[in-house]
Write a protein that holds these residues in place. Structure first.
Motif, PDB file in Angstrom:
ATOM      1  N   ASP B  41       0.825  -1.216   0.000  1.00  0.00           N
ATOM      2  CA  ASP B  41       0.000   0.000   0.000  1.00  0.00           C
ATOM      3  C   ASP B  41       0.858   1.264   0.000  1.00  0.00           C
ATOM      4  OD1 ASP B  41       0.943  -0.581   2.553  1.00  0.00           O
ATOM      5  OD2 ASP B  41      -0.774   0.342   3.566  1.00  0.00           O
ATOM      6  N   ILE B  45       1.452   4.291  -3.081  1.00  0.00           N
ATOM      7  CA  ILE B  45       1.244   5.727  -2.873  1.00  0.00           C
ATOM      8  C   ILE B  45       2.530   6.496  -3.178  1.00  0.00           C
ATOM      9  CG2 ILE B  45       0.679   7.502  -1.154  1.00  0.00           C
ATOM     10  CD1 ILE B  45      -1.017   5.361   0.287  1.00  0.00           C
ATOM     11  N   ARG B  48       3.098   6.558  -6.929  1.00  0.00           N
ATOM     12  CA  ARG B  48       2.136   7.485  -7.524  1.00  0.00           C
ATOM     13  C   ARG B  48       2.590   8.937  -7.315  1.00  0.00           C
ATOM     14  NH1 ARG B  48      -1.029  10.001  -3.719  1.00  0.00           N
ATOM     15  NH2 ARG B  48      -2.582   8.400  -3.293  1.00  0.00           N
ATOM     16  N   GLU B  79      -4.355   2.929  -8.640  1.00  0.00           N
ATOM     17  CA  GLU B  79      -3.525   4.037  -8.167  1.00  0.00           C
ATOM     18  C   GLU B  79      -2.696   4.645  -9.293  1.00  0.00           C
ATOM     19  OE1 GLU B  79      -3.588   6.133  -5.161  1.00  0.00           O
ATOM     20  OE2 GLU B  79      -3.571   4.148  -4.237  1.00  0.00           O
TER      21      GLU B  79
ATOM     22  N   ALA C  77       3.368  11.126   0.752  1.00  0.00           N
ATOM     23  CA  ALA C  77       3.042   9.710   0.556  1.00  0.00           C
ATOM     24  C   ALA C  77       3.001   8.963   1.882  1.00  0.00           C
ATOM     25  CB  ALA C  77       4.061   9.060  -0.385  1.00  0.00           C
ATOM     26  N   GLU C  80      -0.051   9.972   3.974  1.00  0.00           N
ATOM     27  CA  GLU C  80      -1.255   9.369   3.396  1.00  0.00           C
ATOM     28  C   GLU C  80      -1.335   7.876   3.726  1.00  0.00           C
ATOM     29  OE1 GLU C  80      -1.855  10.186  -0.766  1.00  0.00           O
ATOM     30  OE2 GLU C  80      -3.186   8.467  -1.006  1.00  0.00           O
ATOM     31  N   ALA C  81      -0.198   7.169   3.572  1.00  0.00           N
ATOM     32  CA  ALA C  81      -0.191   5.732   3.863  1.00  0.00           C
ATOM     33  C   ALA C  81      -0.536   5.485   5.328  1.00  0.00           C
ATOM     34  CB  ALA C  81       1.172   5.131   3.518  1.00  0.00           C
ATOM     35  N   ARG C  85      -3.828   3.489   6.811  1.00  0.00           N
ATOM     36  CA  ARG C  85      -3.668   2.312   7.662  1.00  0.00           C
ATOM     37  C   ARG C  85      -4.372   2.499   9.009  1.00  0.00           C
ATOM     38  NH1 ARG C  85       2.773   0.924   6.691  1.00  0.00           N
ATOM     39  NH2 ARG C  85       2.519   0.110   4.578  1.00  0.00           N
TER      40      ARG C  85
END
Lengths: 471, 294, 91
Positions: B41, B45, B48, B79, C77, C80-81, C85
Motif C-alpha cells: 500500500d 502511494i 504514484r 492508483e 506519501a 497518506e499511507a 492504515r
C-alpha cells in the motif's frame, strides 16, 4: 648520555619541564586508533598541570576525553587542522573559553617553524623506535606508514618525547625522524588500536550517484589539458574521489599517459596507480590503509614527506606548488565557490581544512565533487556558513546534474564546453537543487565565537560561532 | 528509445528520487518483487506521488505491478493508471487471456477517468515456461502491447534449472521471445544480468542479447546501465553506413533508377529500414550527448 | 471526515525517507516533528503534514514524524499511507 630511555611517561613529562601555560603537541597518524594523546593528557591531569595549549594536527572521536580536560582547565586552548564531529559538537556548544585555532596542514608547520605557535613539548607516537629515538611509522604492530605530520613538531619543539610500543635495539636503520631531535624515549604496552589506525582497504563507492560524479570528474580532468605525461594528482579517501581515481587510471592506461607523482594521504588505489605505471612516485604525508603502509615500507618509489614539504606556504617550495589536479570534498559551496569543510548543516564543527586549502591553492586544477543535495539540503548556497577554502582557489564543482566552472577560469570552462561536458552556471545548479528540495531557511548564527579559521598564510579567513539551539 | 531499463524498488525514496540520474533510458518503478507484502500500500502511494510530483526528465517511467495471482494488481492499477504512465509491466504473463484481463481492467479505468483509450501501453513480462510457449499470442493479445520483456530468474525456477552466467538455460526462451515479438511487430527486452560485480560478464551478456535481436535490456543495477547503453548504441561505423545507404537512395531517386546497390550489395527495404532506425537513434543520442558516460 | 481508530505507521528512518506514526486522540492534530533538517525545513514539513490531514479530512490524531531529509512528495506519501492504515474501514 648513554641512552634516552625513561621508565615512565610521568617521568618523561617531569624531565621535559612541562608546566602551566605551555604548549604541547601531537600528530594524528594513529587517527581514531590513537591512545597516546589520551594517555599523555591523563598523566598531565594527574600531575595537576593546568592551562595548557594542545596543538594536535587533527583530533578524532577517540580523543573525546580532551573535552573533560578542557572543562577542568587542564587544557585551555586548542590548535588543530581537523576535528571530528564528536569533539566538534562540544566545541560548538562553547566548552572552551578561548577560541579554537584551525589551521591547515601546510599552515600548521609554517606557524610552528616561524614561532607563531611555538611548541614546548612534542609527544610523538612512534610505531617503532630505537633506544635513542630514531623512529618511524613503517613497522611494528601499530604501523601507520608515513609520520609526515610529526616532522615539524620533532624539529621545532623545545623538548621531544617519543612514545613507542615497539622498542628495538640501536640503530633503527630505516628511520623517519632521526635521534638528533629526540630528548626522551618511553616504551608503553600499546600506542594504539591497529583497527582504528588504518582501515583494511579503503573502498570505492558503490553509490550510483557517486559513480556518476566520479565519471564526470575523470572527464573533466581528461579534457582539462593537464592530463599528459608528467601529470600529478591528489585525491582524498572519500568513496567518489577514489572512484574518480579509478576512472582516471583507466584513461591513463588506455592512452598510455605517464604521470609524474601522486600526492597526499595515500590509499591502496594510489598504490595501484603507481604499480600500474601511472606515476613515477608517490609522495606520502599520511597513509590511509594497509596497502599504503605496505607500499611505503617496501617500494622505494613511495616516499615519505613531512607536512612542511607537503604544503607549507613558507617553505622555499612545497609539493602542492607542483600539483596539477586535486579532487576535494565540500559540505557546502557558495555561488562565489567558497567551500565549507568545517561545519555541518546545523553549524556544528565536524571537520576542518586539513590539506584542503593548501592543495586548492597549489593545484592548477582544484575540483570539488559533491552531490547536488544531501538529506534535502542543497550543496550550493548563497554564502557558506564557514569559509574553509576561499573561492578564488576553486576551479570547478562536479555534481551529478552538471559541472560549474569558476568564471575566473575562463579557459577551463571553454575547454569543457567544447568537449561536450554539461557545464552550467553555479547559480543554475543552486536553482536546480532548490527546485527539488525546496528553499531552505537560513541558519541563525550563534551568539559566541568558538573558533577561528586561519588561512595557510596566517590571515584570518572566517570565524565559527556557537550553535545555540540544538535541533 | 529504450536501450537500458533499470528496475528501482518502489518503496525506497532514496533510490527513486535519484532515478532520473542513473543514465537509464527508462526506469521501472517496481511494486512487485522489490516490495514486501506489508508495504504494498505504501509503495503504491509513494510511486504514484513520485510520478506525479517528480520530474523524470531523462528517463521514461514504467511501473511493474503485482502479478495476477496476488490480491494487489487491481489496486496497483487503480492508483497508477490515473497518472497516465507510459507503460505498465504486468509480471508472469502466461497466455493471451492474462493480457486481455489486464487490458479490460485498464480500459474500464480509462473510460471512467476520461483518459483516451489505449493510451496506457503494456509490456508483458514473460517469465514462465507457458509464457514462453505462448509469447506470440501474448504479444498479439492487445493493441496495448508495445514489447515483451524476458524474466530469466522466475523462468529458470519454473524450468527447474539453475540460472548461470553463460545463460544456456534461457537461450531457447530468448530466441523464442525475440521471434515472437518481431512477428507481432513489437520490441523485445532481455532479462537483467544478475551479477552486479561482474563487469566483463555484463558486456558479454548484453552483446549476445543484441546479436539475437533484442531491442534493449533490463537491469537491476545502475552499474550495468553504462554497459547496456554502450552495447545498444549504434557504432560510428553503423551510423556512417546508414548515411551512405540514405545517400545512395537519394541519388538513385534523382536518377530515376529502381534497383540500388551499395558496396556491391543490393539495398532492399529491410536495409533501408535499419538505416533509418540507426540514424534516428544516432540523432537522438547526439541530442543527449554531454550527459552520458564515456 | 476520516477517523483514526488505531495506531498506525508508515515509512522508515532510512536516509531521504520519513517515519510517520499516528495515534487516535481527541486532541485535534497534535504534531511532534524530529528532523535532520529541522532548522532549514521544519516549518515546511509541518505545513505539508497539516495539508495532508486537511486534504484527507482527518481532524484529530496524535502524529509523530521522524524525518531523514525526505522530499515533499515522500512526506505526503508517508502521511497518506499512515492515515489509510489507521482510519476506520469505510462502509
Amino acid at each position: 648520555m648513554s641512552n634516552k630511555i625513561v621508565k615512565t611517561l610521568r617521568e618523561a613529562i617531569e624531565l621535559s619541564g612541562l608546566k602551566e601555560g605551555m604548549t604541547i603537541s601531537f600528530h594524528h597518524h594513529l587517527r581514531n586508533g590513537d591512545y597516546v594523546l589520551n594517555m599523555v593528557m591523563e598523566e598531565i591531569a594527574a600531575m595537576n598541570i593546568k592551562g595548557l595549549t594542545v596543538n594536535a594536527s587533527s583530533l578524532f572521536d577517540t580523543h573525546l576525553p580532551l573535552i573533560d580536560h578542557a572543562r577542568n582547565h587542564v587544557v585551555t586552548k586548542l590548535q588543530t587542522n581537523y576535528m571530528s564531529g564528536a569533539i566538534g559538537r562540544f566545541i560548538s556548544q562553547g566548552v572552551m573559553e578561548e577560541l579554537v585555532e584551525f589551521r591547515t596542514h601546510g599552515g600548521r608547520p609554517s606557524a610552528v617553524e616561524s614561532g607563531v605557535t611555538p611548541i614546548d613539548v612534542a609527544f610523538i607516537a612512534a610505531p617503532v623506535s630505537d633506544t635513542m629515538g630514531n623512529c618511524t611509522g613503517k613497522y611494528g604492530k601499530s604501523a601507520c606508514g608515513s609520520l609526515g605530520y610529526a616532522f615539524p613538531d620533532a624539529m621545532n619543539a623545545k623538548k621531544v618525547i617519543v612514545i613507542t610500543d615497539s622498542l628495538v635495539p640501536y640503530p633503527l636503520a630505516d628511520w623517519s625522524i632521526p635521534e638528533t631531535y629526540v630528548d626522551y624515549v618511553v616504551a608503553v604496552d600499546a600506542i594504539g588500536d591497529p583497527n582504528g589506525i588504518v582501515s583494511g582497504t579503503t573502498k570505492i563507492t558503490r553509490d550510483p550517484i557517486g559513480l556518476i560524479m566520479a565519471s564526470s570528474a575523470a572527464r573533466v580532468i581528461r579534457h582539462s589539458g593537464l592530463l599528459k605525461d608528467g601529470f600529478s594528482f591528489q585525491t582524498g579517501a572519500g568513496g567518489a574521489s577514489l572512484a574518480a581515481a579509478k576512472f582516471l587510471k583507466d584513461i591513463m592506461l588506455r592512452e598510455n599517459i605517464k604521470g609524474s607523482f601522486g600526492l597526499g594521504g595515500i590509499t591502496g588505489y594510489m598504490v595501484d596507480m603507481l604499480k600500474a605505471g601511472c606515476f613515477q612516485s608517490l609522495l606520502d604525508v599520511q597513509c590511509f590503509d594497509l596497502e599504503a603502509v605496505e607500499s611505503i615500507r617496501s617500494n622505494p618509489k613511495h616516499q615519505e614527506i613531512s607536512a612542511t614539504h607537503y604544503a607549507s606556504p613558507s617553505a622555499k617550495s612545497a609539493v602542492v606548488d607542483s600539483l596539477d589536479v586535486v579532487i576535494l570534498g565540500a559540505t557546502e559551496i557558495d555561488t562565489d565557490f567558497n567551500v565549507n569543510v568545517h561545519t555541518d548543516s546545523n553549524g556544528f564543527i565536524m571537520g576542518g581544512s586539513g590539506g584542503h586549502s593548501d592543495t586548492a591553492a597549489g593545484a592548477k586544477l582544484s575540483m570539488i565533487i559533491a552531490p547536488l543535495s544531501r538529506a534535502r539540503l542543497p550543496i550550493v548556497t548563497d554564502r557558506v556558513t564557514c569559509i574553509s577554502t576561499p573561492g578564488k582557489d576553486i576551479d570547478v564543482l562536479v555534481t551529478q546534474k552538471g559541472i560549474a566552472v569558476n568564471p575566473r577560469n575562463k579557459e577551463l570552462g571553454e575547454r569543457l564546453r567544447q568537449a561536450g561536458l554539461p557545464v552550467v552556471d553555479i547559480h543554475e545548479l543552486k536553482r536546480i537543487a532548490e527546485r527539488i528540495t525546496g528553499v531552505p531557511q537560513r541558519l541563525e548564527k550563534g551568539e559566541r565565537a568558538v573558533a577561528k579559521v586561519i588561512y595557510r598564510d596566517g590571515t584570518l579567513l572566517d570565524t565559527i560561532y556557537s550553535v545555540s539551539d540544538i535541533g | 528509445m529504450r536501450r537500458s531499463m533499470l528496475f528501482l524498488p518502489g518503496n525506497t525514496p532514496n533510490i527513486i528520487i535519484n532515478g532520473d540520474e542513473l543514465g537509464a533510458d527508462a526506469v521501472i518503478l517496481d511494486l512487485e518483487d522489490a516490495v514486501a507484502p506489508s508495504e504494498k500500500d505504501a509503495a503504491r502511494i509513494l510511486v504514484r506521488n513520485a510520478i506525479r510530483l517528480m520530474k523524470f526528465e531523462k528517463s521514461e517511467v514504467l511501473v511493474r505491478i503485482n502479478s495476477m495471482d496476488s490480491e494487489y494488481w487491481k489496486s496497483d492499477l487503480d492508483e497508477i493508471v490515473p497518472l497516465k504512465p507510459d507503460v505498465i509491466m504486468p509480471p508472469k504473463m502466461s497466455c493471451a487471456a492474462d493480457v486481455q484481463a489486464i487490458d479490460a481492467y485498464i480500459t474500464k479505468l480509462e473510460s471512467s477517468l476520461g483518459i483516451e483509450s489505449n493510451s496506457v501501453k503494456l509490456m508483458p513480462l514473460i517469465e514462465t515456461a507457458l509464457g514462453v510457449e505462448n509469447a506470440f499470442q501474448i504479444a498479439m493479445a492487445s493493441r496495448r502491447v508495445c514489447a515483451l520483456q524476458l524474466g530469466g530468474e522466475d523462468l529458470t525456477a519454473d524450468l527447474r534449472c539453475k540460472r548461470t552466467r553463460e545463460g544456456n538455460e534461457i537461450d531457447y526462451a530468448r530466441k523464442r521471445l525475440v521471434c515472437a515479438a518481431r512477428a507481432a511487430g513489437v520490441d523485445a527486452y532481455d532479462t537483467p544480468f544478475t551479477d552486479v560485480n561482474d563487469d566483463e560478464g555484463i558486456y558479454a551478456d548484453t552483446e549476445y542479447a543484441k546479436s539475437l535481436g533484442f531491442t534493449g535490456k533490463a537491469s537491476i543495477s545502475p552499474r550495468h546501465v553504462t554497459a547496456i547503453n554502450q552495447v545498444f548504441s549504434p557504432s560510428q561505423e553503423d551510423i556512417d553506413y546508414a548515411y551512405e545507404v540514405m545517400e545512395a537512395i537519394r541519388i538513385a531517386k534523382e536518377q530515376g533508377r529502381g534497383a540500388i546497390s551499395l558496396r556491391g550489395k543490393m539495398i532492399d527495404a529491410p536495409i533501408v529500414a535499419r538505416a533509418q532506425q540507426t540514424i534516428a537513434m544516432a540523432e537522438e543520442l547526439l541530442m543527449m550527448a554531454g550527459g552520458g558516460n564515456e | 471526515m476520516t477517523k483514526i481508530v488505531r495506531r498506525a505507521y508508515a515509512g522508515t528512518i532510512e536516509s531521504s525517507d520519513v517515519y510517520v506514526e499516528l495515534e487516535p486522540c481527541d486532541c485535534g492534530i497534535d504534531i511532534q516533528i524530529e528532523s535532520v533538517v529541522m532548522k532549514q525545513f521544519g516549518d515546511a514539513i509541518r505545513s505539508v503534514v497539516f495539508e495532508m490531514f486537511e486534504q484527507l479530512e482527518v481532524e484529530s490524531a496524535k502524529v509523530k514524524i521522524v524525518d531523514r531529509g525526505a522530499l515533499d512528495c515522500v512526506i505526503r506519501a508517508r502521511v497518506e499511507a499512515a492515515i489509510k492504515r489507521g482510519e476506520a474501514e469505510q462502509i
